[in-house]
Design a protein around this motif. Sequence first.
Motif: not given
Length: 98
Positions: A53-61, A68-72
């Motif tokens: 999920s986007r939330n999981e991505f944001e938390n891991k960043v 953060e770069h470039p995936g986010w």
Amino acid sequence: MSSTIETVRHLSRDLGINEDTLVQESIIEFLKSRIKACMTDRLEIMSRYQISSRNEFENKVQDGTIPEHPGWEDLITLENTINKLKMELSHVRDISTS
């Protein structure tokens, strides 16, 4: 070489479809195809970083697990593109029903 207008007229006659209907349906299918392609790209990014999920991505960043770069930025860009395409699709559908 035929112009786009001539092509639409030809297809309209051959298929027995109103030109406006042909164009509107073509635009709708084009937008749906672009949305699908962007969603596939989004899933590829999420798979690459093994997140669901986007939330999981944001938390891991935020915790530094994922850079953060470039995936986010890629994910945010795709989500913005998907949202814009969906708005355009909604707009075209509204036009076609009026």
